[in-house]
Scaffold this motif. Structure first.
Motif, PDB file in Angstrom:
ATOM      1  N   GLY A  65      38.359   5.021  30.950  1.00 46.81           N
ATOM      2  CA  GLY A  65      36.417   6.048  31.452  1.00 46.81           C
ATOM      3  C   GLY A  65      35.730   5.320  31.205  1.00 46.81           C
ATOM      4  O   GLY A  65      35.529   3.359  30.719  1.00 46.81           O
ATOM      5  N   PRO A  66      34.501   5.228  31.213  1.00 48.74           N
ATOM      6  CA  PRO A  66      33.342   5.353  30.941  1.00 48.74           C
ATOM      7  C   PRO A  66      33.344   5.075  29.858  1.00 48.74           C
ATOM      8  O   PRO A  66      32.993   5.478  28.679  1.00 48.74           O
ATOM      9  CB  PRO A  66      32.255   6.093  31.722  1.00 48.74           C
ATOM     10  N   ARG A  67      32.508   3.590  29.267  1.00 47.03           N
ATOM     11  CA  ARG A  67      31.896   3.675  28.180  1.00 47.03           C
ATOM     12  C   ARG A  67      30.717   2.522  28.076  1.00 47.03           C
ATOM     13  O   ARG A  67      29.951   2.085  28.652  1.00 47.03           O
ATOM     14  CB  ARG A  67      32.533   2.379  27.264  1.00 47.03           C
ATOM     15  N   PRO A  68      29.048   3.555  28.331  1.00 44.21           N
ATOM     16  CA  PRO A  68      28.079   3.553  28.105  1.00 44.21           C
ATOM     17  C   PRO A  68      27.394   2.857  27.039  1.00 44.21           C
ATOM     18  O   PRO A  68      28.375   2.512  25.678  1.00 44.21           O
ATOM     19  CB  PRO A  68      27.098   5.008  28.834  1.00 44.21           C
ATOM     20  N   ARG A  69      26.632   1.923  27.360  1.00 44.31           N
ATOM     21  CA  ARG A  69      26.257   0.772  26.618  1.00 44.31           C
ATOM     22  C   ARG A  69      25.477   2.081  24.957  1.00 44.31           C
ATOM     23  O   ARG A  69      24.685   2.733  25.432  1.00 44.31           O
ATOM     24  CB  ARG A  69      25.455   0.443  26.687  1.00 44.31           C
ATOM     25  N   GLU A  70      25.297   2.183  23.617  1.00 47.09           N
ATOM     26  CA  GLU A  70      25.555   1.999  23.013  1.00 47.09           C
ATOM     27  C   GLU A  70      23.587   1.886  22.624  1.00 47.09           C
ATOM     28  O   GLU A  70      23.554   0.707  22.814  1.00 47.09           O
ATOM     29  CB  GLU A  70      26.682   2.637  21.474  1.00 47.09           C
ATOM     30  N   VAL A 122      33.385  -9.521  36.911  1.00 45.20           N
ATOM     31  CA  VAL A 122      32.711  -8.338  37.232  1.00 45.20           C
ATOM     32  C   VAL A 122      31.102  -9.767  38.074  1.00 45.20           C
ATOM     33  O   VAL A 122      30.878  -7.821  38.576  1.00 45.20           O
ATOM     34  CB  VAL A 122      31.838  -7.973  35.483  1.00 45.20           C
ATOM     35  N   ASP A 123      30.885 -10.334  37.671  1.00 41.73           N
ATOM     36  CA  ASP A 123      29.967 -11.019  38.459  1.00 41.73           C
ATOM     37  C   ASP A 123      30.347 -10.584  39.955  1.00 41.73           C
ATOM     38  O   ASP A 123      29.162  -9.952  40.450  1.00 41.73           O
ATOM     39  CB  ASP A 123      29.234 -11.996  37.948  1.00 41.73           C
ATOM     40  N   ARG A 124      31.076 -11.242  40.626  1.00 43.81           N
ATOM     41  CA  ARG A 124      31.184 -11.075  41.613  1.00 43.81           C
ATOM     42  C   ARG A 124      31.741  -9.372  42.346  1.00 43.81           C
ATOM     43  O   ARG A 124      31.953  -9.827  43.288  1.00 43.81           O
ATOM     44  CB  ARG A 124      32.466 -11.597  41.893  1.00 43.81           C
ATOM     45  N   ARG A 125      31.631  -8.920  41.323  1.00 44.62           N
ATOM     46  CA  ARG A 125      32.410  -6.893  42.329  1.00 44.62           C
ATOM     47  C   ARG A 125      30.550  -6.555  42.024  1.00 44.62           C
ATOM     48  O   ARG A 125      30.770  -6.248  43.137  1.00 44.62           O
ATOM     49  CB  ARG A 125      33.178  -6.459  40.955  1.00 44.62           C
ATOM     50  N   PHE A 126      29.865  -7.430  41.054  1.00 44.73           N
ATOM     51  CA  PHE A 126      28.928  -5.986  41.631  1.00 44.73           C
ATOM     52  C   PHE A 126      28.042  -6.611  42.757  1.00 44.73           C
ATOM     53  O   PHE A 126      27.638  -6.530  43.713  1.00 44.73           O
ATOM     54  CB  PHE A 126      27.726  -6.593  40.018  1.00 44.73           C
ATOM     55  N   ILE A 142      18.288  -5.825  38.815  1.00 45.50           N
ATOM     56  CA  ILE A 142      18.675  -4.950  38.147  1.00 45.50           C
ATOM     57  C   ILE A 142      21.038  -5.347  38.049  1.00 45.50           C
ATOM     58  O   ILE A 142      21.189  -4.528  37.266  1.00 45.50           O
ATOM     59  CB  ILE A 142      19.078  -3.714  39.529  1.00 45.50           C
ATOM     60  N   ARG A 143      21.082  -5.748  39.264  1.00 43.60           N
ATOM     61  CA  ARG A 143      21.989  -5.830  39.221  1.00 43.60           C
ATOM     62  C   ARG A 143      23.197  -6.324  38.096  1.00 43.60           C
ATOM     63  O   ARG A 143      23.600  -6.415  37.238  1.00 43.60           O
ATOM     64  CB  ARG A 143      22.892  -6.724  40.783  1.00 43.60           C
ATOM     65  N   ARG A 144      22.338  -7.507  37.800  1.00 44.57           N
ATOM     66  CA  ARG A 144      22.109  -8.445  36.274  1.00 44.57           C
ATOM     67  C   ARG A 144      22.135  -7.474  34.952  1.00 44.57           C
ATOM     68  O   ARG A 144      22.904  -7.728  33.771  1.00 44.57           O
ATOM     69  CB  ARG A 144      21.485  -9.353  36.010  1.00 44.57           C
ATOM     70  N   SER A 145      20.868  -6.366  35.013  1.00 42.48           N
ATOM     71  CA  SER A 145      20.930  -6.332  34.002  1.00 42.48           C
ATOM     72  C   SER A 145      22.440  -5.024  33.390  1.00 42.48           C
ATOM     73  O   SER A 145      23.027  -4.769  32.775  1.00 42.48           O
ATOM     74  CB  SER A 145      19.938  -4.987  33.622  1.00 42.48           C
ATOM     75  N   MET A 146      22.842  -3.751  34.839  1.00 41.68           N
ATOM     76  CA  MET A 146      24.405  -3.147  34.857  1.00 41.68           C
ATOM     77  C   MET A 146      25.147  -4.378  34.676  1.00 41.68           C
ATOM     78  O   MET A 146      26.053  -4.009  33.801  1.00 41.68           O
ATOM     79  CB  MET A 146      24.332  -2.622  36.277  1.00 41.68           C
ATOM     80  N   ARG A 147      25.091  -5.242  34.812  1.00 38.19           N
ATOM     81  CA  ARG A 147      25.955  -6.317  34.823  1.00 38.19           C
ATOM     82  C   ARG A 147      26.879  -6.507  33.276  1.00 38.19           C
ATOM     83  O   ARG A 147      27.468  -6.615  32.670  1.00 38.19           O
ATOM     84  CB  ARG A 147      26.177  -7.877  35.377  1.00 38.19           C
ATOM     85  N   ASP A 148      25.274  -6.757  33.065  1.00 37.95           N
ATOM     86  CA  ASP A 148      25.263  -6.952  31.095  1.00 37.95           C
ATOM     87  C   ASP A 148      25.903  -6.041  29.811  1.00 37.95           C
ATOM     88  O   ASP A 148      26.897  -6.184  29.493  1.00 37.95           O
ATOM     89  CB  ASP A 148      24.047  -6.963  30.929  1.00 37.95           C
ATOM     90  N   GLU A 149      25.417  -4.974  30.773  1.00 37.82           N
ATOM     91  CA  GLU A 149      25.502  -3.882  30.317  1.00 37.82           C
ATOM     92  C   GLU A 149      27.263  -3.471  29.931  1.00 37.82           C
ATOM     93  O   GLU A 149      28.132  -3.427  29.193  1.00 37.82           O
ATOM     94  CB  GLU A 149      25.432  -2.042  30.668  1.00 37.82           C
ATOM     95  N   VAL A 150      28.078  -3.493  31.400  1.00 37.21           N
ATOM     96  CA  VAL A 150      29.259  -3.119  31.623  1.00 37.21           C
ATOM     97  C   VAL A 150      29.735  -4.069  30.585  1.00 37.21           C
ATOM     98  O   VAL A 150      31.921  -3.854  29.886  1.00 37.21           O
ATOM     99  CB  VAL A 150      29.742  -3.493  32.848  1.00 37.21           C
ATOM    100  N   VAL A 151      29.658  -5.603  31.081  1.00 33.59           N
ATOM    101  CA  VAL A 151      30.663  -7.104  29.971  1.00 33.59           C
ATOM    102  C   VAL A 151      30.794  -6.748  28.811  1.00 33.59           C
ATOM    103  O   VAL A 151      30.886  -7.314  27.473  1.00 33.59           O
ATOM    104  CB  VAL A 151      29.523  -7.608  30.647  1.00 33.59           C
TER     105      VAL A 151
END
Length: 652
Positions: free
Chosen positions: A202-207, A301-305, A329-338
């Motif tokens: 499930g989703p876990r948005p950055r708090e 995660v980086d490779r998937r992005f 944007i790609r790096r920012s979203m990757r950091d959030e997911v990680v």
């Protein structure tokens, strides 16, 4: 008859392993799991599932145990007979198995009168025909055709190899026709890929980062404000005492101007800071330092992005421009997911849906022209700028006028208060601006987090709904069985053989290079692509076909054919490496080898309740390797004499 050429060797080259593929294990599915104190009925039902899944050896053991323990319904006896002879010829039965088959044939009492009873009777009649030369196959086939769809399909699937003569040809014709009907049934093309998708996380948005306001800032704000209010009130008191009406009016206007100037000035400052932060977040990689490691979860995660950004390029946009512009944007979203999933120890495949959704959202905003809409949203309105400038102008002008009037009334006292107002105002304004900006930042982060969460949850619900009709393992096995029949039928047509001309046939199923794999708990690995090796034993020798199967599309591509005599088979074995890899090896007398990797390294990804070794054994059982080894080992040891010996054993 042709001797084997180079086309029969070095098959391992085509199945060379290209990296270990992460496997998906559906641990929440318990198709092949059983409790230690299972009842005979539970054992029987599990045996049926094993038979449907193509694991006849395990199916026979469980079904036989259930029947011997007293669960002896007509349905149970029907399945017991099928499990005993499924996919085998009479030559392949051991003496003990022949004795069990005859005992089952001699004990024919029926327990009910339903479709399973009818199916059991027909199975008995078909097996009886093996001992009788005057059996009318047309009558038997009419009885088969009159059965219920489920019973008829089971008989055609499991008995077509065991029968002989014209009856075998007629059974094969019906089995092949049924396989063609069922091969692409059940919306196969649209569903097979779902079997290889893991249960999504499930989703876990950055708090949002909590508000951080130091105690010293609060002390400065409160104390400075108190001092400011006191000093400002004192100036007003002097003006009232002196009766300077115009200065008092200017005093009041300066207070009002200061309030609105501070309020709108804080808004202006927040928008500027927020916009700069967004610009930095959306900047290119030259502006943002990469901290991704080549391996591990972060690297995955980086490779998937990178993969999805390279795949989902907006229409009419050059790929290089797209990738360069969206690098930040790609790096920012990757950091959030990680940050959200790093500590959960999950594979990136379980959150691939989230990465795909986020990248798709970026592309959608690009195509709508709203990718950088935050710049317009955070742009400071002219009214806010005007209110700020005008408010501070009124504050300064009114303040000077008011202080001038106060100085005339009480010079020293007014100057002291004016200096305190300046110092206290500066400190209070700075402290309260820090408090206000931090609170506004947190509120904006919360709003963005809430919006992202709603979007992610909607995408998650859509993805779960799309995977809702994921195929069961038995469906995967049924489709694979249909594919095998299609390949066998193609081989028969190519060699102009009837099924009754085939003494025995055997398949080996091996994973194609770098093929995705998945399994249910306790079940064998299933692959998106297979390499199939088919052996046909005829009176003239062995026919061998090698084909590639795309399970999702149901497409077969025959790549190699070879013919050779029984006498040229020197040895056959399955070698096992230290890492668990298993390789099928067939050696011919001229030194040439047929090699096929049937089990990849690292296959024992055990779930709770699974015993080490069972996954590999289940996969080998379903691959057909045991059946194939039984036949080819006999050929390697005895040559054509093996056929005569097995014929004599079957007749006995």
């Amino acid at each position: 008859m042709t001797a084997p050429g180079t086309s029969t060797t070095n098959i391992a080259e085509d199945s060379a392993h290209i990296g270990v593929q992460a496997g998906t294990v559906h641990g929440d599915i318990h198709t092949y799991m059983m409790s230690a104190d299972a009842s005979p009925e539970e054992k029987f039902e599990l045996g049926v599932r094993f038979l449907d899944g193509g694991r006849t050896g395990r199916a026979w053991t469980l079904i036989d145990e259930a029947v011997m323990a007293g669960y002896s319904t007509d349905r149970a006896r029907f399945y017991r007979l099928l499990a005993l002879v499924s996919g085998r010829t009479r030559r392949e039965l051991s003496k003990e198995e022949v004795a069990m088959l005859r005992e089952a044939q001699n004990r024919r009492h029926v327990a009910s009168d339903d479709e399973w009873t009818d199916g059991l009777k027909v199975v008995h009649c078909l097996l009886d025909s093996m001992e009788k030369s005057d059996t009318d196959s047309r009558i038997l086939m009419k009885e088969v055709d009159a059965l219920g769809a489920q019973q008829r399909a089971l008989i055609l699937r499991h008995l077509e190899s065991f029968l002989e003569g014209s009856l075998k040809d007629q059974m094969w014709y019906r089995a092949c026709k049924l396989a063609e009907e069922k091969r692409m049934a059940g919306d196969r093309v649209e569903r097979v890929w779902k079997f290889f998708q893991p249960d999504p996380l499930g989703p876990r948005p950055r708090e949002p980062r909590p508000t951080v306001i130091p105690l010293s800032t609060w002390v400065q704000a409160v104390v400075a404000t108190a001092v400011l209010v006191a000093a400002t009130a004192h100036i007003g008191y002097l003006l009232v005492q002196a009766g300077r009406t115009s200065a008092l009016l200017a005093y009041l206007l300066s207070v009002i101007g200061g309030f609105f100037g501070a309020r709108d000035g804080a808004e202006w400052r927040f928008r500027v800071i927020r916009r700069r932060a967004k610009d930095k977040e959306y900047g290119t990689l030259r502006q943002r330092e990469s901290n991704a490691s080549p391996g591990g979860f972060v690297g995955q995660v980086d490779r998937r992005f990178d993969y999805y950004f390279a795949k989902y390029v907006p229409r009419g946009v050059d790929r290089d421009v797209w990738l360069t512009t969206t690098a930040g944007i790609r790096r920012s979203m990757r950091d959030e997911v990680v940050e959200a999933y790093r500590e959960t120890r999950v594979g990136v495949e379980r959150i691939a849906w989230l990465i795909r959704h986020r990248v798709g959202d970026v592309r959608k905003r690009w195509e709508k022209g709203t990718l950088r809409s935050y710049r317009e949203e955070l742009a400071t309105p002219l009214s806010t700028k005007a209110a700020t400038i005008f408010g501070f102008a009124v504050l300064v002008a009114g303040g000077i006028w008011a202080v001038g009037g106060a100085v005339a009334a009480g010079p020293l006292s007014a100057l002291r208060s004016a200096l305190v107002v300046l110092a206290g105002g500066w400190i209070a304004a700075h402290a309260w601006l820090c408090v206000t900006l931090e609170r506004r930042r947190h509120a904006a982060d919360e709003a963005e987090s809430k919006q992202a969460k709603e979007s992610d949850e909607a995408a998650f619900a859509r993805w779960r709904a799309r995977l809702a009709d994921k195929p069961e393992d038995r469906e995967m096995a049924a489709w694979l069985d249909c594919d095998r029949k299609a390949l066998l039928n193609e081989a028969l047509r190519h060699y102009k053989l009837k099924m009754s001309n085939v003494i025995a046939h055997a398949f080996i199923e091996a994973p194609a290079p770098s093929s995705a794999r998945a399994r249910v708990r306790g079940g064998p690995w299933r692959y998106k692509k297979y390499q199939l090796l088919l052996f046909l034993l005829t009176a003239d020798g062995i026919r061998q076909l090698t084909a590639t199967l795309d399970v999702e599309r149901g497409s077969l591509h025959v790549r190699q054919r070879a013919n050779y005599r029984f006498e040229v088979v020197a040895a056959v074995r399955v070698s096992q490496a230290d890492d668990g890899e298993r390789t099928f090896e067939l050696t011919l007398v001229n030194g040439e080898d047929v090699r096929l990797r049937v089990l990849e390294p690292g296959m024992e990804e055990l779930q709770q309740g699974e015993i080490p070794g069972t996954v590999a054994e289940a996969t080998l059982d379903a691959s057909g390797i045991h059946h194939t080894l039984h036949i080819l080992e006999g050929i390697a040891a005895e040559g054509k004499e093996w056929i005569r010996n097995t014929d004599a054993k079957g007749a006995a």
